[in-house]
Motif scaffolding. Structure first.
Motif, PDB file in Angstrom:
ATOM      1  N   LEU A  48     -39.281  10.829 -60.029  1.00 32.09           N
ATOM      2  CA  LEU A  48     -37.992  11.412 -60.437  1.00 32.09           C
ATOM      3  C   LEU A  48     -36.882  11.026 -59.464  1.00 32.09           C
ATOM      4  O   LEU A  48     -35.781  10.685 -59.889  1.00 32.09           O
ATOM      5  N   GLN A  49     -37.156  11.092 -58.183  1.00 32.39           N
ATOM      6  CA  GLN A  49     -36.147  10.746 -57.185  1.00 32.39           C
ATOM      7  C   GLN A  49     -35.682   9.305 -57.339  1.00 32.39           C
ATOM      8  O   GLN A  49     -34.503   9.015 -57.207  1.00 32.39           O
ATOM      9  N   GLU A  50     -36.610   8.412 -57.620  1.00 27.81           N
ATOM     10  CA  GLU A  50     -36.287   6.994 -57.691  1.00 27.81           C
ATOM     11  C   GLU A  50     -35.696   6.569 -59.032  1.00 27.81           C
ATOM     12  O   GLU A  50     -34.757   5.786 -59.086  1.00 27.81           O
ATOM     13  N   HIS A  51     -36.255   7.083 -60.129  1.00 22.42           N
ATOM     14  CA  HIS A  51     -35.892   6.580 -61.451  1.00 22.42           C
ATOM     15  C   HIS A  51     -35.046   7.539 -62.293  1.00 22.42           C
ATOM     16  O   HIS A  51     -34.423   7.096 -63.257  1.00 22.42           O
ATOM     17  N   CYS A  52     -35.042   8.807 -61.964  1.00 29.71           N
ATOM     18  CA  CYS A  52     -34.272   9.810 -62.734  1.00 29.71           C
ATOM     19  C   CYS A  52     -33.542  10.747 -61.773  1.00 29.71           C
ATOM     20  O   CYS A  52     -33.791  11.961 -61.759  1.00 29.71           O
ATOM     21  N   PRO A  53     -32.633  10.232 -60.943  1.00 31.99           N
ATOM     22  CA  PRO A  53     -32.017  11.087 -59.925  1.00 31.99           C
ATOM     23  C   PRO A  53     -31.200  12.238 -60.505  1.00 31.99           C
ATOM     24  O   PRO A  53     -31.133  13.316 -59.911  1.00 31.99           O
ATOM     25  N   GLY A  54     -30.594  12.037 -61.666  1.00 28.35           N
ATOM     26  CA  GLY A  54     -29.819  13.112 -62.279  1.00 28.35           C
ATOM     27  C   GLY A  54     -30.704  14.279 -62.679  1.00 28.35           C
ATOM     28  O   GLY A  54     -30.372  15.443 -62.414  1.00 28.35           O
ATOM     29  N   GLN A  55     -31.830  13.986 -63.293  1.00 26.72           N
ATOM     30  CA  GLN A  55     -32.760  15.033 -63.704  1.00 26.72           C
ATOM     31  C   GLN A  55     -33.412  15.690 -62.491  1.00 26.72           C
ATOM     32  O   GLN A  55     -33.633  16.901 -62.470  1.00 26.72           O
ATOM     33  N   TYR A  56     -33.691  14.898 -61.470  1.00 26.66           N
ATOM     34  CA  TYR A  56     -34.262  15.448 -60.239  1.00 26.66           C
ATOM     35  C   TYR A  56     -33.281  16.438 -59.608  1.00 26.66           C
ATOM     36  O   TYR A  56     -33.658  17.556 -59.241  1.00 26.66           O
ATOM     37  N   ASN A  57     -32.019  16.033 -59.494  1.00 29.72           N
ATOM     38  CA  ASN A  57     -31.023  16.918 -58.899  1.00 29.72           C
ATOM     39  C   ASN A  57     -30.796  18.165 -59.740  1.00 29.72           C
ATOM     40  O   ASN A  57     -30.581  19.254 -59.205  1.00 29.72           O
ATOM     41  N   ASP A  58     -30.845  18.025 -61.062  1.00 32.25           N
ATOM     42  CA  ASP A  58     -30.680  19.179 -61.938  1.00 32.25           C
ATOM     43  C   ASP A  58     -31.799  20.193 -61.712  1.00 32.25           C
ATOM     44  O   ASP A  58     -31.544  21.396 -61.580  1.00 32.25           O
ATOM     45  N   LEU A  59     -33.037  19.711 -61.651  1.00 32.70           N
ATOM     46  CA  LEU A  59     -34.161  20.609 -61.387  1.00 32.70           C
ATOM     47  C   LEU A  59     -34.073  21.226 -59.996  1.00 32.70           C
ATOM     48  O   LEU A  59     -34.338  22.416 -59.813  1.00 32.70           O
ATOM     49  N   LEU A  60     -33.685  20.432 -59.020  1.00 31.76           N
ATOM     50  CA  LEU A  60     -33.589  20.915 -57.648  1.00 31.76           C
ATOM     51  C   LEU A  60     -32.512  21.992 -57.516  1.00 31.76           C
ATOM     52  O   LEU A  60     -32.750  23.064 -56.951  1.00 31.76           O
ATOM     53  N   LEU A  61     -31.335  21.724 -58.075  1.00 34.11           N
ATOM     54  CA  LEU A  61     -30.226  22.662 -57.928  1.00 34.11           C
ATOM     55  C   LEU A  61     -30.393  23.918 -58.780  1.00 34.11           C
ATOM     56  O   LEU A  61     -29.830  24.964 -58.452  1.00 34.11           O
ATOM     57  N   SER A  62     -31.161  23.829 -59.857  1.00 37.18           N
ATOM     58  CA  SER A  62     -31.404  25.020 -60.673  1.00 37.18           C
ATOM     59  C   SER A  62     -32.539  25.866 -60.101  1.00 37.18           C
ATOM     60  O   SER A  62     -32.787  26.972 -60.572  1.00 37.18           O
ATOM     61  N   GLY A  63     -33.242  25.352 -59.094  1.00 32.56           N
ATOM     62  CA  GLY A  63     -34.318  26.096 -58.465  1.00 32.56           C
ATOM     63  C   GLY A  63     -35.630  26.019 -59.227  1.00 32.56           C
ATOM     64  O   GLY A  63     -36.524  26.828 -58.999  1.00 32.56           O
ATOM     65  N   LYS A  64     -35.762  25.065 -60.129  1.00 35.77           N
ATOM     66  CA  LYS A  64     -36.966  24.959 -60.955  1.00 35.77           C
ATOM     67  C   LYS A  64     -37.880  23.800 -60.558  1.00 35.77           C
ATOM     68  O   LYS A  64     -38.927  23.617 -61.168  1.00 35.77           O
ATOM     69  N   LEU A  65     -37.504  23.027 -59.571  1.00 33.90           N
ATOM     70  CA  LEU A  65     -38.245  21.805 -59.241  1.00 33.90           C
ATOM     71  C   LEU A  65     -39.683  22.087 -58.840  1.00 33.90           C
ATOM     72  O   LEU A  65     -40.618  21.498 -59.384  1.00 33.90           O
ATOM     73  N   TRP A  66     -39.896  22.977 -57.875  1.00 32.58           N
ATOM     74  CA  TRP A  66     -41.237  23.189 -57.338  1.00 32.58           C
ATOM     75  C   TRP A  66     -42.155  23.834 -58.370  1.00 32.58           C
ATOM     76  O   TRP A  66     -43.336  23.485 -58.456  1.00 32.58           O
ATOM     77  N   THR A  67     -41.617  24.736 -59.170  1.00 28.86           N
ATOM     78  CA  THR A  67     -42.413  25.346 -60.230  1.00 28.86           C
ATOM     79  C   THR A  67     -42.807  24.294 -61.258  1.00 28.86           C
ATOM     80  O   THR A  67     -43.959  24.239 -61.699  1.00 28.86           O
ATOM     81  N   TYR A  68     -41.853  23.449 -61.631  1.00 29.01           N
ATOM     82  CA  TYR A  68     -42.102  22.372 -62.595  1.00 29.01           C
ATOM     83  C   TYR A  68     -43.181  21.421 -62.072  1.00 29.01           C
ATOM     84  O   TYR A  68     -44.114  21.064 -62.789  1.00 29.01           O
TER      85      TYR A  68
END
Length: 131
Positions: A48-68
């Motif tokens: 995600l960090q390398e190929h989908c940075p927008g989606q990675y940042n969206d998950l990170l900033l919404s607080g859902k990344l680690w659960t996902y």
């Protein structure tokens, strides 16, 4: 000259601000997450960090990344275990073979594990659509 307060609250937008130098900046905090992620989750995070940075940042900033990532890791591990056991059964790789010819058993199990890993990587880690 009037001394400025270190912290202020704006009722119109509900945000807290902190004084930094001469400016008030929003006092934002990301929610703390402590979901452990395993091998599959870490690989998907790097993807995600390398190929989908927008989606990675969206998950990170919404607080859902680690659960996902923890959920994906759990799904991937369950799928991996299922695939390995199904391939073992289909190819008749048993404990009896392990007792009779352990080298053949090791080779067969390594082959099964590598093929199962490739399936998981293509289906879940690198091909997973985000919610």
């Amino acid at each position: 000259m009037e001394k400025l307060k270190k912290y202020i609250h704006d009722d119109s937008n509900g945000l807290d601000y902190v004084l930094v130098g001469d400016y008030y900046i929003p006092d934002l905090h990301l929610p703390e997450e402590s979901c452990p992620i395993g091998r599959w989750g870490r690989m998907h995070r790097e993807y995600l960090q390398e190929h989908c940075p927008g989606q990675y940042n969206d998950l990170l900033l919404s607080g859902k990344l680690w659960t996902y990532l923890a959920d994906l890791d759990e799904q991937a591990q369950l799928r991996f275990d299922t695939i390995v056991s199904q391939m073992q059964e289909a190819e008749r790789i048993t404990e009896d073979l392990k007792c009779r010819n352990w080298l053949c058993w090791v080779q067969s199990m390594n082959s099964i594990r590598y093929r199962a890993e490739e399936i998981i990587l293509s289906e879940l880690v690198y091909g997973k659509e985000l919610p």
